[in-house]
Design a protein around this motif. Structure first.
Motif, short mmCIF file in Angstrom:
data_model
loop_
_atom_site.label_atom_id
_atom_site.label_comp_id
_atom_site.label_asym_id
_atom_site.label_seq_id
_atom_site.Cartn_x
_atom_site.Cartn_y
_atom_site.Cartn_z
N ARG A 265 0.83 -1.21 0.00
CA ARG A 265 0.00 0.00 0.00
C ARG A 265 0.87 1.26 0.00
O ARG A 265 0.56 2.25 -0.69
CB ARG A 265 -0.91 -0.02 1.24
CG ARG A 265 -1.76 1.23 1.42
CD ARG A 265 -2.80 1.37 0.32
NE ARG A 265 -3.62 2.55 0.55
CZ ARG A 265 -4.73 2.56 1.29
NH1 ARG A 265 -5.15 1.44 1.88
NH2 ARG A 265 -5.42 3.66 1.44
N ALA A 266 1.97 1.25 0.74
CA ALA A 266 2.85 2.42 0.78
C ALA A 266 3.53 2.66 -0.56
O ALA A 266 3.68 3.81 -0.99
CB ALA A 266 3.90 2.25 1.88
N VAL A 267 3.92 1.59 -1.24
CA VAL A 267 4.52 1.76 -2.57
C VAL A 267 3.49 2.30 -3.55
O VAL A 267 3.78 3.19 -4.37
CB VAL A 267 5.11 0.42 -3.06
CG1 VAL A 267 5.55 0.54 -4.51
CG2 VAL A 267 6.29 0.01 -2.18
N ALA A 268 2.26 1.79 -3.49
CA ALA A 268 1.21 2.27 -4.38
C ALA A 268 0.84 3.72 -4.11
O ALA A 268 0.47 4.46 -5.03
CB ALA A 268 -0.04 1.39 -4.25
N ASP A 269 0.94 4.14 -2.83
CA ASP A 269 0.63 5.53 -2.46
C ASP A 269 1.83 6.46 -2.63
O ASP A 269 1.75 7.62 -2.24
CB ASP A 269 0.17 5.59 -1.01
CG ASP A 269 -1.18 4.91 -0.81
OD1 ASP A 269 -1.85 4.66 -1.84
OD2 ASP A 269 -1.55 4.63 0.34
N HIS A 270 2.95 5.94 -3.15
CA HIS A 270 4.19 6.71 -3.35
C HIS A 270 4.76 7.21 -2.02
O HIS A 270 5.47 8.21 -1.98
CB HIS A 270 3.95 7.91 -4.28
CG HIS A 270 3.41 7.51 -5.62
ND1 HIS A 270 4.19 6.89 -6.56
CD2 HIS A 270 2.17 7.61 -6.16
CE1 HIS A 270 3.47 6.64 -7.65
NE2 HIS A 270 2.23 7.07 -7.43
N ALA A 271 4.43 6.50 -0.95
CA ALA A 271 5.05 6.81 0.34
C ALA A 271 6.40 6.12 0.47
O ALA A 271 7.24 6.56 1.26
CB ALA A 271 4.13 6.38 1.48
N LEU A 272 6.60 5.06 -0.29
CA LEU A 272 7.88 4.34 -0.32
C LEU A 272 8.48 4.47 -1.72
O LEU A 272 7.73 4.57 -2.71
CB LEU A 272 7.68 2.86 0.01
CG LEU A 272 7.66 2.45 1.48
CD1 LEU A 272 7.36 0.97 1.60
CD2 LEU A 272 8.96 2.78 2.17
N PRO A 273 9.80 4.45 -1.85
CA PRO A 273 10.41 4.46 -3.18
C PRO A 273 9.99 3.24 -4.00
O PRO A 273 9.73 2.16 -3.45
CB PRO A 273 11.91 4.44 -2.89
CG PRO A 273 12.03 4.96 -1.49
CD PRO A 273 10.79 4.52 -0.77
#
Length: 464
Positions: A265-273
């Motif tokens: 979810r963080a990768v999809a939300d651009h919260a993670l690289p």
């Protein structure tokens, strides 16, 4: 006539012992010494040393006579003028106001080049330029310095203080769901180099919470990026949690799968690289960390055409649409009528996390009884409502509201179910006997009148 040397020595020492004036005795001694050089055999040639000594004695004698003459003349002048004679130059009284060092040190110059002393403001002829005021000066006047800017200095939080301050914020956020309020509170703290601890603490609390809490945490991470933390801070937090998975599993056995969903979810939300998962290829030895990364990779592969994994946690709590909640509760009741498991129905109702919407369950249960047939559904629904009432899952307010909705819509229900009034009266009596509803709610149940018209020969009278 020649005088023996012994007698000359005695004569020479006599004036020092009995003479009243040391200066006169010294002069007589020098004169006798000169005579000594001339006597005893007549004049003779002096050696160079004796000649230098004789000249030095003559000069010293002349100086002493000059000093005595000048001091006598100054004393006479002072007496003639009617003033008291001052102290002699060599006396202690003459040095009372002498500013030179009495220890014999220094060159006799004034202190600080003449710029020091009482009532002195620097050396003569010195012009001082403008100097910036010193805040540490005792005479510093803060009000006279113009506009003063006050800055609040907040010390950087220690590890223990960080957890003590951030944990209540996250728990309160699980109640209200307002990310802007959390950001304002975090800006008031000096996180410093411990910014990465905020995401890790929020995820750790969400792992122990409900699905709705995990959904709120994913939204919080997405909103914090670029405002309070950076993507690298969140990457550092997930890296730490991957290393701590063996400890997290002790409290949450499903932690690897949940952490993988958080990462996806963080990768999809651009919260993670985007290359976060690529960093761990072939470098992970822990099986739990591999399971979490594999879970994240699978979710991202399935949802590769979707920008956001909005439903990775499901839609929980009051954020679900009303139609969806009504459908879920209707399905719950139908499964209960088929299985008869009260505990499973109770568990499903808790998972919905909508305690403010439990009146819909009561309403759907009563309508399902009215539209059903047979005695089985009536007894099963009464049993279910009894268990939900005793466990406190359905409160008195929600129970009353559900029955009152049925009372209000009974006219429309009776169009499809003609016997709705009689069935409802029977169900209400059973619920009252089991202690599910109150007497006031039972008395509020609408009763249909049994009025009928007689034949036309009776004159159209209404027979009771």
């Amino acid at each position: 006539m020649a005088v023996p040397a012994a007698e000359l020595g005695a004569a020479d020492r006599a004036p020092f012992a009995t003479g009243p004036c040391p200066a006169a005795a010294a002069e007589e001694e020098e004169e006798d010494g000169d005579e000594e050089l001339l006597g005893a055999g007549g004049p003779r040639a002096w050696t160079p040393q004796e000649k230098l000594l004789h000249e030095a004695r003559l000069k010293a004698k002349a100086k002493r006579r000059l000093r005595r003459t000048s001091s006598r003349d100054s004393a006479r002048e002072s007496l003639s003028e009617g003033t008291e004679p001052g102290p002699e130059p060599g006396s202690p009284k003459g040095r009372a106001h002498d500013r030179r060092s009495r220890m014999g040190k220094g060159r006799g110059l004034p202190k600080k080049g003449g710029a020091g002393g009482k009532g002195v403001w620097g050396a003569p002829g010195v012009v001082y330029g403008y100097q910036e005021p010193d805040a540490r000066d005792p005479n510093y006047d803060e009000a006279a310095q113009g506009d003063t800017v006050y800055a609040t200095v907040v010390p950087e939080l220690e590890e223990g203080e960080l957890e003590k301050n951030v944990q209540p914020m996250v728990l309160e956020y699980f109640e209200h769901g307002d990310t802007s309020e959390v950001m304002e509170l975090l800006r008031g703290l000096n996180l410093g180099s411990r910014r990465h601890a905020v995401p890790s603490l929020a995820v750790a609390l969400a792992l122990e919470g409900k699905a709705s809490h995990r959904e709120l945490t994913s939204r919080l991470l997405s909103d914090l990026v670029g405002r309070v933390v950076t993507p690298e801070d969140i990457a550092w937090a997930f890296d730490k949690m991957l290393r701590d998975l063996p400890d997290l599993i002790l409290d949450t056995p499903e932690a690897p799968q949940m952490l993988g969903q958080f990462i996806a979810r963080a990768v999809a939300d651009h919260a993670l690289p985007l290359d976060f998962l690529e960093r761990y290829k072939g470098r992970v030895d822990c099986e739990h960390a591999r399971a979490a990364l594999d879970r994240a990779a699978v979710l991202l592969r399935i949802k590769r055409d979707v920008n956001r994994l909005d439903n990775v946690w499901g839609v929980g709590g009051g954020q679900r649409p009303v139609k969806h909640l009504v459908k879920e509760m209707n399905l719950l009741l139908r499964e209960y009528l088929l299985s008869g498991e009260v505990s499973e129905a109770e568990h499903c109702l808790r998972e919905l996390e909508v305690p403010h919407f439990h009146h819909e369950l009561v309403y759907e249960a009563v309508v399902m009884v009215l539209e059903g047939s047979g005695e089985g559904p009536v007894a099963m629904m009464v049993t279910l409502l009894k268990v939900l009432w005793e466990t406190g899952l359905v409160t008195l307010d929600q129970m009353n509201r559900g029955f009152q909705r049925v009372y209000e819509e009974l006219g429309d229900i009776s169009l499809d179910v003609p016997l709705a009034h009689s069935l409802l009266e029977r169900l209400v009596e059973l619920c009252f006997d089991r202690g599910i509803i109150t007497r006031a709610l039972r008395d509020a149940c609408p009763a249909r009148g049994r009025k009928r018209f007689v034949s036309e020969g009776d004159g159209g009278q209404v027979k009771q």
